[in-house]
Scaffold this motif. Structure first.
Motif, PDB file in Angstrom:
ATOM      1  N   PHE A 205       0.851  -1.196   0.000  1.00  0.00           N
ATOM      2  CA  PHE A 205       0.000   0.000   0.000  1.00  0.00           C
ATOM      3  C   PHE A 205       0.883   1.240   0.000  1.00  0.00           C
ATOM      4  CE2 PHE A 205      -2.771  -3.217   1.892  1.00  0.00           C
ATOM      5  CZ  PHE A 205      -3.891  -3.079   1.089  1.00  0.00           C
ATOM      6  N   LYS A 206       0.576   2.139  -0.909  1.00  0.00           N
ATOM      7  CA  LYS A 206       1.434   3.310  -1.110  1.00  0.00           C
ATOM      8  C   LYS A 206       1.310   4.297   0.054  1.00  0.00           C
ATOM      9  CE  LYS A 206       0.174   5.806  -4.522  1.00  0.00           C
ATOM     10  NZ  LYS A 206      -0.218   6.049  -5.888  1.00  0.00           N
ATOM     11  N   LEU A 207       2.471   4.738   0.564  1.00  0.00           N
ATOM     12  CA  LEU A 207       2.487   5.664   1.694  1.00  0.00           C
ATOM     13  C   LEU A 207       2.623   7.126   1.262  1.00  0.00           C
ATOM     14  CD1 LEU A 207       4.951   3.725   4.038  1.00  0.00           C
ATOM     15  CD2 LEU A 207       2.493   3.940   4.347  1.00  0.00           C
ATOM     16  N   ASN A 208       2.958   7.356   0.004  1.00  0.00           N
ATOM     17  CA  ASN A 208       3.225   8.745  -0.439  1.00  0.00           C
ATOM     18  C   ASN A 208       2.024   9.642  -0.163  1.00  0.00           C
ATOM     19  OD1 ASN A 208       5.044   6.941  -1.840  1.00  0.00           O
ATOM     20  ND2 ASN A 208       5.740   8.775  -2.907  1.00  0.00           N
ATOM     21  N   SER A 209       2.337  10.807   0.383  1.00  0.00           N
ATOM     22  CA  SER A 209       1.293  11.745   0.764  1.00  0.00           C
ATOM     23  C   SER A 209       0.628  12.348  -0.470  1.00  0.00           C
ATOM     24  CB  SER A 209       1.933  12.852   1.605  1.00  0.00           C
ATOM     25  OG  SER A 209       1.167  14.017   1.558  1.00  0.00           O
ATOM     26  N   SER A 210      -0.682  12.497  -0.416  1.00  0.00           N
ATOM     27  CA  SER A 210      -1.368  13.156  -1.529  1.00  0.00           C
ATOM     28  C   SER A 210      -1.151  14.663  -1.468  1.00  0.00           C
ATOM     29  CB  SER A 210      -2.858  12.839  -1.495  1.00  0.00           C
ATOM     30  OG  SER A 210      -3.371  13.118  -0.213  1.00  0.00           O
ATOM     31  N   GLN A 211      -0.600  15.135  -0.359  1.00  0.00           N
ATOM     32  CA  GLN A 211      -0.343  16.570  -0.225  1.00  0.00           C
ATOM     33  C   GLN A 211       0.941  16.969  -0.953  1.00  0.00           C
ATOM     34  OE1 GLN A 211       0.146  17.892   3.799  1.00  0.00           O
ATOM     35  NE2 GLN A 211       0.130  20.035   3.262  1.00  0.00           N
ATOM     36  N   ASN A 212       2.035  16.243  -0.683  1.00  0.00           N
ATOM     37  CA  ASN A 212       3.316  16.634  -1.290  1.00  0.00           C
ATOM     38  C   ASN A 212       3.976  15.498  -2.075  1.00  0.00           C
ATOM     39  OD1 ASN A 212       4.265  14.943   0.683  1.00  0.00           O
ATOM     40  ND2 ASN A 212       5.032  16.578   1.995  1.00  0.00           N
ATOM     41  N   ASN A 213       3.307  14.387  -2.200  1.00  0.00           N
ATOM     42  CA  ASN A 213       3.754  13.254  -3.028  1.00  0.00           C
ATOM     43  C   ASN A 213       4.975  12.508  -2.500  1.00  0.00           C
ATOM     44  OD1 ASN A 213       1.876  13.365  -5.353  1.00  0.00           O
ATOM     45  ND2 ASN A 213       2.753  15.399  -5.553  1.00  0.00           N
TER      46      ASN A 213
END
Lengths: 357, 630
Positions: free
Chosen positions: B104-112
């Motif tokens: 599951f991807k942890l990258n933030s949708s705010q700053n990627n």
């Protein structure tokens, strides 16, 4: 006898020819003097937090740009975010805002003579922005606290502070008064005392005698000394959007004379023939009554931002192009009356001020 | 909300199905739950690297980034325990690399980006790195590759204590039980703290002075609970991670100043994930997964002049997938539905919530063209973003040749969606932004003979439509625009030697050029900032009797911190060498457990260096550790 006459005739012709030639040379010399603009220094902010502020010299005698003259002369960085420069005698004074320093260097050798660690009124790290010289003092706006730092030139020490409105940046001195543009960092809050104002400070008493209300993020000021008028630029950049403009005030009554909504402006300079300012379109000129303005030099490069300008006494215009603030900008030179095809000189990252030697 | 209800419904169905199975078999599972959201068997087609994180690695390191960078991954970091740590694959910027936890991807949708510093190292079993565009697997963000951290392991029960330089102290305990009422369970808790004020030098007025890095302290509490159950025709795995961290957020070290000596970051994070795999018959596998992350980030940044730059962000991310796999004699195919919901609330004069819902569908499969010699894996992913359908195709060939030679060829089209900051941040965001794209080509030649292994991997990636900050007007404030192009090209060498458990040697060298292709006359063809041309790492580990000795080195070539290759903006190369000595012993002859006492010496050459300009890294430092394995 004939030969003698011929000799004298030839001598006369030669004399006349030499005279004409000498006269022409004088004219050529004179023309060269007129065409060569003044040598200049440019300070570059450098990137924020990158410690890459720099100083360069535009040498028009050799038509060369001498980059990084501070670091070359001193072997160390100038600091972070240089913001203002002035020349006094054989010294150059540079404000390095994010390093909280007033750097004093020799005008010819560029060797550092002193680095004055500026503190604000609370004894904390100052954030100096702009400065003006008056008599034996330099007055420096400190955006970290609402005050002016007073620097004594002879002793090279800070002699005191003067309270202003919130977070002052631009500064002008005229007729025994200091004027500061109090930005409040663009804060729109009505609870900040002195927000949206210009402070008027009496130099003799070192007291703020008046606050002139202008607009959010009051940022640039200049004075028309012939007509006793103060011009103020404000750039209201909020979460909701951006507006801005210029307002003029009578320096006798401090009453508003005119208001001109021109959007976000950068830099402001008043000359006898009008008010010059930069917008995203380019360099504009408005008449002194702020009735209308015209775009006199267009910024045609997409995504490039002009950061400041200077108009020499001979009418030549210098514009500093900061481009995208990550690569070296350039200084554009427009000879008086020629507003197209400028000469271009590469400068540093985020050039902010040009000053003539 | 409807989306949430659907997920809850499907999850209930999952669990109902699980417990409705009439005969739960509590023996060795017949199916291994995949560590990737996509079936891990397909990872073999990509240029990839598997990093097994051993117990010794875990106990001798302070955090996960320390382990990964000695294994050949380039970590971009700001120094100290509290500094943000991100991964760069083959010179990519961090937002072009996805970091996933159990797929599951942890990258933030705010700053990627995803910050490695807030993930507990002890629960990570292995890290698999895909070194090629992988949007087919991970969707947005995998333009250069992806790192997947898998935690599905229930083998370790231990307690440990560590103490190191700058007041660093670590207490951790992990309990695993492989048969707790027929279930596998794991409980983990840890405390990590550090004063963090390591020595730095800076120019004060006109001279260079030595001082301490102020405001670099870090404290973190971690808790995790995992559960795995196997039944007759499937397995179910779930994990919850909760952590709270408090850290200083020091700024750049510039002339006369150490910036941000008062700004702080407090984070609270809860991650829940579950995965279910069911074999319907010998040819059909159904799998599904659910992920939820709550993250509260409180920035405290009050300046001397009263200016308050503090802000609180609360984000909630939900991911759900359901996959159908069909296996046949010469291959398999998979169909997958993926739903991703992101929500962000920012509290600072703008309380508007930002939401994004991305439904996706992918279809892929592998096929043996020439049995045992040549296979192909290809797939297409469709992501629906607003009015736009995003296509991410990938074609991968795998040839197994005589003499243990393996050749992989991969070509893929990948993308990254703009983050919430790029789209909506006041006075910066640009809601008209479109997505970034990359086209990735990679060739991988692997050769194994006896105890030696080698690989050589040339790669080439074209980036288009890159989001770049430009001045929108003359106010000096920047805005985001899709104007940049770039390319990354180079070759990577990997070498390894294994002599049972006695000796292990790993070497990694990458020669790369990450170039600006924006067309800008000053930047075009020049190296992008923070892109070294040479990267090297090595690790040598050997066991003598009860001792384990490991030495590792990391080298980064010089690189520019601004565009246009101005020599004044060049950062120095650095070579770091670490040394670790561990002694394994038993307290008594009756003891069933094993104790490890060790000393880890980092940066033993006391090298002064920076990864990011003006963020000095710690020089020589140490960690003493004592661990007891039950």
């Amino acid at each position: 006898m004939k030969n003698l006459n011929l000799f004298f005739s030839r001598l006369l012709l030669l004399f006349i020819f030499a005279f004409i030639l000498a006269s022409c040379e004088d004219k050529i010399e004179e023309a060269i003097i007129v065409d060569i603009p003044l040598d200049a220094f440019v300070i570059n902010q450098g990137g924020y937090g990158l410690n890459t502020a720099s100083l360069l010299f535009l040498n028009f005698q050799t038509d060369e740009v001498e980059h990084d003259i501070y670091i070359n002369a001193n072997g160390s960085e100038l600091g972070d975010m240089a913001n203002d420069i002035l020349i006094n005698g054989d010294k150059i004074y540079i404000l390095v805002s994010n390093s909280g320093i007033l750097e004093i260097i020799n005008k010819e050798t560029y060797k550092s003579e002193a680095a004055i660690n500026l503190k604000n009124v609370n004894g904390e790290f100052a954030y100096p922005q702009n400065m003006e010289i008056y008599e034996d003092k330099i007055y420096i706006t400190d955006a970290s606290a609402s005050n002016i730092i007073v620097f004594d030139i002879a002793s090279e020490t800070v002699s005191g502070t003067i309270p202003t409105g919130p977070n002052p940046e631009d500064i002008e001195i005229y007729d025994g008064m200091i004027y500061t543009a109090n930005t409040a960092y663009g804060n729109t809050s009505n609870t900040i005392s002195g927000n949206r104002t210009v402070s008027v400070i009496d130099i003799a008493s070192e007291k703020e005698i008046k606050q002139i209300t202008v607009g959010t993020n009051t940022k640039y000021i200049d004075i028309d000394e012939d007509n006793n008028v103060l011009y103020v630029g404000y750039t209201d950049i909020t979460w909701e959007g951006k507006t801005g403009g210029i307002k003029s005030y009578d320096l006798g009554t401090y009453e508003e004379i005119n208001s001109f909504d021109v959007g976000i402006i950068t830099d402001l300079q008043v000359n006898e023939d009008g008010i010059y300012f930069i917008t995203s379109s380019g360099l504009n000129k408005a008449n002194l009554s702020l009735g209308n303005s015209e775009l006199i030099i267009e910024n045609t490069a997409e995504g490039e931002s002009w950061s400041s300008f200077n108009i020499s006494s001979s009418g030549d215009i210098w514009i500093l192009n900061a481009k995208d603030y990550t690569i070296n900008g350039n200084a554009l030179y427009f000879e008086n009356g020629k507003l197209t095809s400028p000469s271009s000189y590469e400068v540093g990252i985020a050039p902010i001020e040009i000053i003539f030697k | 909300m409807i989306f949430l209800k659907i997920i809850l419904l499907v999850t209930c169905l999952q669990i109902n199905y699980l417990f409705a199975s009439d005969t739960l078999v509590h023996t060795t599972p017949s199916v291994v739950v995949s560590d990737s959201a996509w079936d891990e068997s397909n990872e073999k087609y990509f240029p990839s690297q598997l990093i097994i994180i051993s117990q010794v690695n875990k106990v001798s390191s302070i955090d996960l980034s320390e382990i990964l960078k000695t294994k050949g991954l380039y970590i971009r970091e700001y120094g100290g325990l509290g500094g943000i740590k991100t991964v760069s694959i083959r010179g990519s910027v961090p937002s072009h690399t996805t970091i996933s936890l159990d797929g599951f991807k942890l990258n933030s949708s705010q700053n990627n980006i995803a910050d490695l510093s807030i993930l507990p190292k002890n629960i990570i079993k292995e890290a698999s790195v895909i070194k090629a565009g992988a949007s087919l697997i991970s969707g947005s963000g995998s333009m250069a590759g992806g790192l997947n951290l898998s935690t599905n392991s229930f083998e370790n029960t231990s307690v440990g204590i560590s103490y190191g330089s700058f007041g660093t102290r670590i207490f951790d305990g992990i309990y695993s039980n492989n048969n707790f009422l027929g279930n596998k369970i794991q409980v983990f808790a840890s405390y990590l703290g550090s004063g963090g004020d390591y020595p730095v030098s800076f120019q004060k007025d006109k001279s260079v002075v030595d001082t301490l890095r102020a405001n670099s302290d870090f404290e973190q509490l971690n808790f995790s609970l995992a559960h795995n159950i196997s039944y007759k025709n499937g397995t179910f795995f779930q994990r919850i991670i909760a952590n709270e961290s408090k850290r200083g957020s020091p700024g750049a070290v510039i002339r006369n100043a150490l910036e941000n000596t008062a700004s702080r970051v407090n984070e609270k994070q809860i991650i829940y994930l579950s995965k279910n795999k069911i074999i319907l018959d010998s040819n059909v596998i159904l799998s599904s997964g659910l992920y939820f992350k709550y993250l509260n980030i409180e920035w405290i940044d009050k300046k001397d002049d009263g200016l308050d730059l503090g802000v609180t962000y609360i984000s909630r991310d939900i991911q759900f997938y359901s996959e159908y796999s069909h296996i046949f004699s010469q291959g398999s195919y998979q169909m997958k539905i993926f739903l991703e919901q992101s929500n962000l609330n920012a509290f600072k004069g703008d309380a508007r919530p930002y939401n994004r819902f991305i439904p996706s569908f992918s279809l892929g499969g592998d096929y043996e063209i020439v049995p045992n010699y040549l296979s192909i894996f290809s797939g297409l992913r469709l992501d629906y973003w607003g009015e736009e359908i995003i296509y991410s195709p990938s074609v991968n060939l795998l040839a197994a040749l005589p003499l243990s030679l393996k050749i992989k060829f991969s070509i893929s089209s990948n993308y990254r969606l703009p983050g919430f900051n790029e789209l909506y941040y006041p006075n910066y965001g640009n809601s008209d932004l479109s997505l970034e794209r990359s086209l990735n080509y990679s060739l991988d030649l692997e050769y194994k003979i006896n105890s030696f292994s080698f690989s050589i991997s040339p790669f080439y990636t074209e980036y288009e439509n890159l989001i770049h900050s430009v001045p929108k007007d003359n106010s000096g404030i920047m805005t985001a625009e899709n104007i940049s192009k770039a390319e990354s090209k180079g070759v990577e060498f990997l070498g390894g030697y294994r002599l049972d458990e006695l000796l292990k040697i790993d070497v990694n060298y990458t020669r790369l050029y990450v170039l600006d292709k924006s067309g800008n006359i000053q930047k075009n063809g020049k190296l992008l900032p923070y892109s070294p041309k040479n990267l090297f790492s090595s690790s040598l580990s050997f066991n003598i009797k009860n001792f384990t000795i490991t030495t590792s080195s990391i080298y980064s070539g010089s690189r520019y911190f601004l565009p246009a290759e101005n020599s004044r903006h060049l950062m120095e190369e650095y070579l770091l060498v670490d040394l670790m000595i561990a002694y394994n012993f038993e307290f008594s002859s009756n003891s069933t457990g094993k104790t490890t006492l060790g000393l880890s010496l980092k940066n033993i050459m006391d090298k002064e260096y920076q990864v990011i300009r003006n963020y000095p890294m710690p020089k020589f430092n140490f960690l003493i550790f004592l661990h007891y394995n039950f």
